[in-house]
Design a protein around this motif. Structure first.
Motif, PDB file in Angstrom:
ATOM      1  N   UNK A  69      64.314 150.949  68.669  1.00  0.00           N
ATOM      2  CA  UNK A  69      64.978 150.544  69.897  1.00  0.00           C
ATOM      3  C   UNK A  69      66.140 151.437  70.273  1.00  0.00           C
ATOM      4  N   UNK A  70      66.152 152.673  69.762  1.00  0.00           N
ATOM      5  CA  UNK A  70      67.304 153.555  69.992  1.00  0.00           C
ATOM      6  C   UNK A  70      67.402 154.058  71.430  1.00  0.00           C
ATOM      7  N   UNK A  71      66.379 153.841  72.241  1.00  0.00           N
ATOM      8  CA  UNK A  71      66.448 154.275  73.635  1.00  0.00           C
ATOM      9  C   UNK A  71      66.979 153.183  74.562  1.00  0.00           C
ATOM     10  N   UNK A  72      67.228 152.002  74.016  1.00  0.00           N
ATOM     11  CA  UNK A  72      67.856 150.958  74.827  1.00  0.00           C
ATOM     12  C   UNK A  72      66.899 150.119  75.631  1.00  0.00           C
ATOM     13  N   UNK A  73      65.611 150.233  75.330  1.00  0.00           N
ATOM     14  CA  UNK A  73      64.624 149.344  75.947  1.00  0.00           C
ATOM     15  C   UNK A  73      63.535 149.069  74.916  1.00  0.00           C
ATOM     16  N   UNK A  74      62.725 148.032  75.102  1.00  0.00           N
ATOM     17  CA  UNK A  74      61.756 147.660  74.067  1.00  0.00           C
ATOM     18  C   UNK A  74      60.909 148.849  73.636  1.00  0.00           C
ATOM     19  N   UNK A  75      60.770 149.048  72.312  1.00  0.00           N
ATOM     20  CA  UNK A  75      60.039 150.209  71.788  1.00  0.00           C
ATOM     21  C   UNK A  75      58.528 150.060  71.908  1.00  0.00           C
ATOM     22  N   UNK A  76      58.035 150.124  73.144  1.00  0.00           N
ATOM     23  CA  UNK A  76      56.589 150.059  73.354  1.00  0.00           C
ATOM     24  C   UNK A  76      55.922 151.363  72.922  1.00  0.00           C
ATOM     25  N   UNK A  77      56.679 152.437  72.945  1.00  0.00           N
ATOM     26  CA  UNK A  77      56.194 153.729  72.471  1.00  0.00           C
ATOM     27  C   UNK A  77      57.113 154.213  71.353  1.00  0.00           C
ATOM     28  N   UNK A  78      56.549 154.949  70.393  1.00  0.00           N
ATOM     29  CA  UNK A  78      57.335 155.429  69.261  1.00  0.00           C
ATOM     30  C   UNK A  78      58.299 156.538  69.676  1.00  0.00           C
ATOM     31  N   UNK A  79      57.859 157.382  70.595  1.00  0.00           N
ATOM     32  CA  UNK A  79      58.713 158.449  71.103  1.00  0.00           C
ATOM     33  C   UNK A  79      58.510 158.573  72.607  1.00  0.00           C
ATOM     34  N   UNK A  80      59.536 159.066  73.293  1.00  0.00           N
ATOM     35  CA  UNK A  80      59.440 159.317  74.731  1.00  0.00           C
ATOM     36  C   UNK A  80      60.042 160.684  75.014  1.00  0.00           C
ATOM     37  N   UNK A  81      59.274 161.549  75.687  1.00  0.00           N
ATOM     38  CA  UNK A  81      59.725 162.929  75.887  1.00  0.00           C
ATOM     39  C   UNK A  81      60.202 163.221  77.310  1.00  0.00           C
ATOM     40  N   UNK A  82      60.423 162.169  78.091  1.00  0.00           N
ATOM     41  CA  UNK A  82      61.003 162.320  79.423  1.00  0.00           C
ATOM     42  C   UNK A  82      62.178 161.358  79.538  1.00  0.00           C
ATOM     43  N   UNK A  83      63.353 161.812  79.991  1.00  0.00           N
ATOM     44  CA  UNK A  83      64.508 160.916  80.134  1.00  0.00           C
ATOM     45  C   UNK A  83      64.204 159.739  81.051  1.00  0.00           C
ATOM     46  N   UNK A  84      64.634 158.552  80.622  1.00  0.00           N
ATOM     47  CA  UNK A  84      64.490 157.361  81.460  1.00  0.00           C
ATOM     48  C   UNK A  84      65.792 156.574  81.441  1.00  0.00           C
ATOM     49  N   UNK A  85      66.081 155.911  82.553  1.00  0.00           N
ATOM     50  CA  UNK A  85      67.339 155.190  82.666  1.00  0.00           C
ATOM     51  C   UNK A  85      67.330 153.928  81.813  1.00  0.00           C
ATOM     52  N   UNK A  86      68.459 153.628  81.203  1.00  0.00           N
ATOM     53  CA  UNK A  86      68.621 152.390  80.447  1.00  0.00           C
ATOM     54  C   UNK A  86      68.916 151.285  81.455  1.00  0.00           C
ATOM     55  N   UNK A  87      67.897 150.507  81.780  1.00  0.00           N
ATOM     56  CA  UNK A  87      67.998 149.520  82.862  1.00  0.00           C
ATOM     57  C   UNK A  87      69.004 148.418  82.544  1.00  0.00           C
TER      58      UNK A  87
END
Length: 395
Positions: A69-87
């Protein structure tokens, strides 16, 4: 005509998407993060396996490793390679943030602190375990940012491997989580004030050690000291702040802490380094990779007028006043940014060979990219660069 056009560049390991370039490739040279082109980014932070960017309007973007959960939203994917806003933080203005081992902290313009990610040591300010309906003990990661340390008015947040540290607006330092394993330090999820520190203006946190710079210029350190990263002349850990040796008479303006090394920057642009020297991350030269128990001047950067240093896991980067970047340390996975997959203790300049802003047309031939901020992660680096025309870049 001068342009204020800026770009976010990155290089190094991309195996967890931490470069934000739309794939998981590694880059040996500076590469633009095109997904952030349309935003006015004021700050970037590189973590061990993920990254974040803060915009002028307070928007927070994250990318990279997300299993805890280090990206600030539910970890539906293990990694994300495009920046996304923390809603979850869209309605507040974030002004500063930090990334630890697998948790993140942020602070808004009101001084409210937020935490999310791994919480097994209480580093997010929540009890690390909870019981489910059957009585089983479950690990309690925080996948959506939550307010932490609600009684504190925070100026700066800093995150370690398994602990958190904040500097409040009244100049005091507070901490929670597990300061350093192993040891008899009891993990805590409730903030505790660090005794003996007042009138602090800046903090920096490595994997398991901490630095605090007071308003009048004294630098203090505490935590793990296995490689001399506290600058005390020995390798004994300290649970309470102790004064860093060898810096008296210097006017310090900035500090940085990496995995197991530390740096301090003086008002005349000189860099001092100490702690773990393996791979040449201290910048003392190709043949000097020994650890340093007390701060020593990085003579190979003398005369470069350094204005910022950032320390990563096994490498470091330094930013000059005229916008050039020097890197040194471990070179595999492209983390040094100049294509050489070698271990290098010799600071070398990172070429910023990305295309000029499209809207400049013919004027692009009369300028260059100047770096404004650098951020070192575990195996990657981020930087904010701005385009300056020839006359402006010479000032």
């Amino acid at each position: 005509m001068a342009s204020n056009t800026s770009a976010i560049i990155t290089w190094g390991s991309g195996e967890d998407g931490q470069l934000g370039i739309g794939n998981n490739e590694e880059k040996d040279w500076a590469y633009p993060i095109k997904a952030l082109d349309s935003y006015s980014v004021r700050s970037v932070v590189a973590g061990s396996r993920n990254s974040l960017a803060i915009c002028d309007d307070g928007k927070l973007f994250t990318w990279g490793w997300n299993q805890r959960g280090t990206l600030g939203h539910p970890p539906e994917t293990k990694t994300e390679n495009i920046p996304s806003q923390v809603k979850a933080l869209a309605n507040v203005k974030i002004v500063q943030a930090a990334i630890g081992g697998w948790h993140c902290l942020a602070v808004d313009e009101q001084g409210r602190a937020y935490a999310w990610g791994g919480n097994e040591y209480g580093q997010c300010g929540e009890e690390p375990e909870r019981k489910d309906d059957t009585g089983r003990t479950l690990r309690r990661d925080i996948v959506i940012p939550k307010i932490c340390a609600p009684k504190l008015v925070v100026r700066q947040v800093a995150a370690g491997g398994t602990h958190s540290v904040v500097l409040t607006r009244d100049g005091n330092v507070w901490t929670w989580g597990q300061p350093w394993p192993p040891g008899d330090i009891k993990q805590i999820s409730v903030p505790v004030r660090v005794q003996g520190l007042e009138s602090v203006r800046l903090i920096a946190v490595g994997a398991f050690h901490n630095l605090a710079l007071q308003e009048e210029g004294t630098l203090w350190a505490w935590g793990n000291n296995e490689y001399g990263q506290l600058g005390t002349g020995d390798t004994q850990p300290r649970s309470q702040p102790i004064r860093v040796n060898g810096l008296s008479g210097l006017t310090l303006v900035d500090i940085a802490a990496g995995g197991w090394h530390s740096t301090a920057l003086t008002d005349n642009g000189e860099v001092y380094g100490w702690g773990r020297g393996e791979h040449g991350r201290l910048g003392f030269g190709d043949n000097d990779k020994s650890s340093k128990m007390v701060p020593q001047r990085v003579n190979l950067l003398a005369g470069e007028d350094i204005v910022q240093v950032s320390c990563g896991g096994t490498h470091s980067v330094a930013l000059t006043r005229d916008g050039r970047i020097f890197s040194f340390g471990r070179g595999d996975h492209g983390r040094l940014g100049y294509g050489r997959k070698i271990t290098n203790g010799q600071p070398l300049e990172v070429p910023i060979n990305i295309p000029p802003p499209r809207n400049l047309g013919d004027a692009a031939a009369e300028g260059r990219w100047m770096a404004k901020l650098v951020a070192c992660g575990g195996r990657h680096t981020l930087a904010i660069v701005k385009w300056k025309d020839t006359d402006e870049s010479k000032q």
